[in-house]
Design a protein around this motif. Structure first.
Motif, mmCIF file in Angstrom:
data_model
loop_
_atom_site.group_PDB
_atom_site.id
_atom_site.type_symbol
_atom_site.label_atom_id
_atom_site.label_comp_id
_atom_site.label_asym_id
_atom_site.label_seq_id
_atom_site.Cartn_x
_atom_site.Cartn_y
_atom_site.Cartn_z
ATOM 1 N N VAL A 1 -15.179 6.130 -8.621
ATOM 2 C CA VAL A 1 -14.576 7.431 -8.314
ATOM 3 C C VAL A 1 -13.163 7.501 -8.881
ATOM 4 O O VAL A 1 -12.746 8.545 -9.401
ATOM 5 C CB VAL A 1 -14.569 7.673 -6.791
ATOM 6 C CG1 VAL A 1 -13.861 8.988 -6.461
ATOM 7 C CG2 VAL A 1 -15.991 7.701 -6.248
ATOM 8 N N ASN A 2 -12.441 6.408 -8.800
ATOM 9 C CA ASN A 2 -11.089 6.376 -9.348
ATOM 10 C C ASN A 2 -11.104 6.653 -10.844
ATOM 11 O O ASN A 2 -10.198 7.306 -11.379
ATOM 12 C CB ASN A 2 -10.444 5.029 -9.050
ATOM 13 C CG ASN A 2 -8.971 4.994 -9.424
ATOM 14 O OD1 ASN A 2 -8.243 5.954 -9.210
ATOM 15 N ND2 ASN A 2 -8.531 3.886 -10.005
ATOM 16 N N THR A 3 -12.129 6.158 -11.521
ATOM 17 C CA THR A 3 -12.240 6.405 -12.963
ATOM 18 C C THR A 3 -12.394 7.887 -13.267
ATOM 19 O O THR A 3 -11.910 8.382 -14.296
ATOM 20 C CB THR A 3 -13.437 5.626 -13.529
ATOM 21 O OG1 THR A 3 -13.254 4.236 -13.262
ATOM 22 C CG2 THR A 3 -13.581 5.833 -15.026
ATOM 23 N N GLU A 4 -13.054 8.610 -12.367
ATOM 24 C CA GLU A 4 -13.260 10.038 -12.587
ATOM 25 C C GLU A 4 -11.952 10.828 -12.551
ATOM 26 O O GLU A 4 -11.839 11.883 -13.186
ATOM 27 C CB GLU A 4 -14.212 10.595 -11.519
ATOM 28 C CG GLU A 4 -15.611 10.014 -11.535
ATOM 29 C CD GLU A 4 -16.433 10.496 -12.723
ATOM 30 O OE1 GLU A 4 -15.998 11.460 -13.400
ATOM 31 O OE2 GLU A 4 -17.503 9.925 -12.971
ATOM 32 N N GLU B 1 -6.512 4.006 -5.060
ATOM 33 C CA GLU B 1 -5.870 2.740 -5.424
ATOM 34 C C GLU B 1 -5.514 1.949 -4.177
ATOM 35 O O GLU B 1 -5.664 0.720 -4.128
ATOM 36 C CB GLU B 1 -4.618 3.012 -6.255
ATOM 37 C CG GLU B 1 -4.881 3.595 -7.634
ATOM 38 C CD GLU B 1 -5.379 2.553 -8.620
ATOM 39 O OE1 GLU B 1 -5.487 1.369 -8.234
ATOM 40 O OE2 GLU B 1 -5.664 2.932 -9.773
ATOM 41 N N ARG B 2 -5.081 2.654 -3.161
ATOM 42 C CA ARG B 2 -4.717 1.989 -1.915
ATOM 43 C C ARG B 2 -5.943 1.431 -1.205
ATOM 44 O O ARG B 2 -5.930 0.308 -0.686
ATOM 45 C CB ARG B 2 -3.976 2.980 -1.016
ATOM 46 C CG ARG B 2 -3.620 2.457 0.356
ATOM 47 C CD ARG B 2 -2.862 3.507 1.151
ATOM 48 N NE ARG B 2 -2.495 3.031 2.469
ATOM 49 C CZ ARG B 2 -1.804 3.726 3.358
ATOM 50 N NH1 ARG B 2 -1.404 4.944 3.045
ATOM 51 N NH2 ARG B 2 -1.505 3.211 4.536
ATOM 52 N N LEU C 1 0.826 -1.202 0.000
ATOM 53 C CA LEU C 1 0.000 0.000 0.000
ATOM 54 C C LEU C 1 0.858 1.249 0.000
ATOM 55 O O LEU C 1 0.572 2.229 -0.700
ATOM 56 C CB LEU C 1 -0.922 -0.011 1.222
ATOM 57 C CG LEU C 1 -2.003 -1.094 1.254
ATOM 58 C CD1 LEU C 1 -2.801 -0.995 2.541
ATOM 59 C CD2 LEU C 1 -2.909 -0.998 0.058
ATOM 60 N N LEU C 2 1.923 1.228 0.792
ATOM 61 C CA LEU C 2 2.812 2.387 0.853
ATOM 62 C C LEU C 2 3.501 2.616 -0.482
ATOM 63 O O LEU C 2 3.625 3.745 -0.958
ATOM 64 C CB LEU C 2 3.842 2.195 1.964
ATOM 65 C CG LEU C 2 4.836 3.339 2.171
ATOM 66 C CD1 LEU C 2 4.088 4.618 2.540
ATOM 67 C CD2 LEU C 2 5.832 2.987 3.257
ATOM 68 N N LEU C 3 3.942 1.552 -1.124
ATOM 69 C CA LEU C 3 4.601 1.680 -2.420
ATOM 70 C C LEU C 3 3.643 2.194 -3.482
ATOM 71 O O LEU C 3 4.015 2.980 -4.350
ATOM 72 C CB LEU C 3 5.190 0.327 -2.846
ATOM 73 C CG LEU C 3 6.383 -0.176 -2.022
ATOM 74 C CD1 LEU C 3 6.807 -1.560 -2.495
ATOM 75 C CD2 LEU C 3 7.551 0.796 -2.107
ATOM 76 N N SER C 4 2.394 1.764 -3.406
ATOM 77 C CA SER C 4 1.418 2.224 -4.389
ATOM 78 C C SER C 4 1.118 3.703 -4.230
ATOM 79 O O SER C 4 0.795 4.394 -5.193
ATOM 80 C CB SER C 4 0.126 1.411 -4.270
ATOM 81 O OG SER C 4 -0.513 1.682 -3.027
ATOM 82 N N LEU D 1 -5.350 16.010 -6.919
ATOM 83 C CA LEU D 1 -6.009 14.857 -7.537
ATOM 84 C C LEU D 1 -5.037 13.686 -7.664
ATOM 85 O O LEU D 1 -5.449 12.523 -7.556
ATOM 86 C CB LEU D 1 -6.565 15.240 -8.906
ATOM 87 C CG LEU D 1 -7.742 16.219 -8.900
ATOM 88 C CD1 LEU D 1 -8.180 16.548 -10.322
ATOM 89 C CD2 LEU D 1 -8.914 15.646 -8.110
ATOM 90 N N VAL D 2 -3.770 13.977 -7.902
ATOM 91 C CA VAL D 2 -2.765 12.908 -7.973
ATOM 92 C C VAL D 2 -2.705 12.151 -6.647
ATOM 93 O O VAL D 2 -2.715 10.909 -6.604
ATOM 94 C CB VAL D 2 -1.380 13.490 -8.336
ATOM 95 C CG1 VAL D 2 -0.279 12.452 -8.125
ATOM 96 C CG2 VAL D 2 -1.373 13.959 -9.779
ATOM 97 N N LEU D 3 -2.647 12.889 -5.548
ATOM 98 C CA LEU D 3 -2.587 12.254 -4.232
ATOM 99 C C LEU D 3 -3.885 11.518 -3.909
ATOM 100 O O LEU D 3 -3.868 10.426 -3.325
ATOM 101 C CB LEU D 3 -2.295 13.305 -3.160
ATOM 102 C CG LEU D 3 -0.949 14.031 -3.284
ATOM 103 C CD1 LEU D 3 -0.815 15.087 -2.191
ATOM 104 C CD2 LEU D 3 0.203 13.049 -3.216
ATOM 105 N N ALA D 4 -5.027 12.090 -4.294
ATOM 106 C CA ALA D 4 -6.310 11.432 -4.042
ATOM 107 C C ALA D 4 -6.427 10.141 -4.844
ATOM 108 O O ALA D 4 -6.927 9.117 -4.333
ATOM 109 C CB ALA D 4 -7.458 12.382 -4.403
ATOM 110 N N GLN D 5 -5.956 10.147 -6.090
ATOM 111 C CA GLN D 5 -6.043 8.937 -6.921
ATOM 112 C C GLN D 5 -5.202 7.805 -6.348
ATOM 113 O O GLN D 5 -5.614 6.637 -6.344
ATOM 114 C CB GLN D 5 -5.595 9.279 -8.355
ATOM 115 C CG GLN D 5 -5.902 8.216 -9.389
ATOM 116 C CD GLN D 5 -4.825 7.142 -9.470
ATOM 117 O OE1 GLN D 5 -3.645 7.428 -9.202
ATOM 118 N NE2 GLN D 5 -5.205 5.927 -9.837
#
Length: 238
Positions: free
Chosen positions: A102-105, A85-86, A16-19, A77-81
């Motif tokens: 939501v990830n698709t958005e 994923e996590r 999760l941290l790496l992702s 948005l980069v951090l939220a995406q």
């Protein structure tokens, strides 16, 4: 209702941290969009996820991300995406579908080759409801202008500069030089005061020698004897 549960396995936690920290490697140096990648239903999609989520589920957000007018919304948005994923890796099947919607958005941010997150970023814990609300606000801010902007200069997230260290206030001396301390000033004035007293005493002695009947400054002048007073004194004595 399904709620998210934190991962327990050390291996899962590491993944999760790496992702979260890994850069989006699928993009190109050119970060621009000819057609708007933001759908008109993103607010509804995010709202559906909010209904099923535990509102106080803890996530982290960057507290010192630079508030750049061009890049700020895209960086968030980069951090939220990466958080979405996590979260998908620790959610149930129904929750995974909502997270994926939501990830698709906001998945369009992966089309840009962002650099690894800078080490200067500091993260603070917040509720996931705040993260989803902020995501919706950033999409709304980008939607009307995203096809007119080139985000190629936004591929490296920036931290806010640290506040400069304040210097101690300086004394109002000549040309900005610090004024001497009070004890030092007294030591410098004491010899001058002694010298002035010695000069005044020497001048008084010299004045008395040259003009015996002339008093020194401050000395009381004796009155001359009155002849009538001397005559009265003689009559009384005789």
């Amino acid at each position: 209702m399904r709620v998210l549960a934190p991962a327990c396995s050390p291996t899962t936690s590491l993944l999760l941290l790496l992702s979260l920290l890994s850069p989006g490697g699928r993009g190109t140096p050119n970060c621009s969009f000819r057609y708007s990648p933001i759908s008109s239903t993103f607010a509804t999609t995010i709202r559906k996820l909010s209904v099923y989520l535990l509102q106080d589920y803890p996530v982290t957000v960057a507290s010192n991300l630079q508030d750049d007018q061009l890049c700020g919304a895209l960086w968030r948005l980069v951090l939220a995406q990466r958080w979405l994923e996590r979260l998908k890796t620790v959610a149930g099947s129904q929750m995974q579908r909502l997270l994926e919607d939501v990830n698709t958005e906001i998945y369009f941010v992966t089309s840009c080759a962002f650099q690894p997150l800078p080490s200067c970023l500091r993260f603070v814990q917040t509720n996931i409801s705040h993260l989803l609300q902020d995501t919706s606000e950033q999409l709304a801010a980008l939607e009307p202008q995203i096809t007119h902007l080139n985000f190629s200069q936004c591929l490296e997230l920036q931290c806010q500069p640290d506040a400069p260290t304040l210097l101690p206030p300086r004394s109002l001396g000549a040309l900005g030089a610090p004024a001497p301390g009070r004890p030092l000033l007294l030591l410098l004035l004491l010899p001058l005061a002694v010298l002035a007293l010695l000069l005044a005493a020497a001048w008084c002695l010299c004045w008395q020698r040259t003009s015996p009947r002339t008093p020194c400054p401050g000395e009381q002048v004796p009155h001359a004897p009155n002849p009538q007073d001397e005559r009265l004194l003689w009559l009384v004595e005789h």
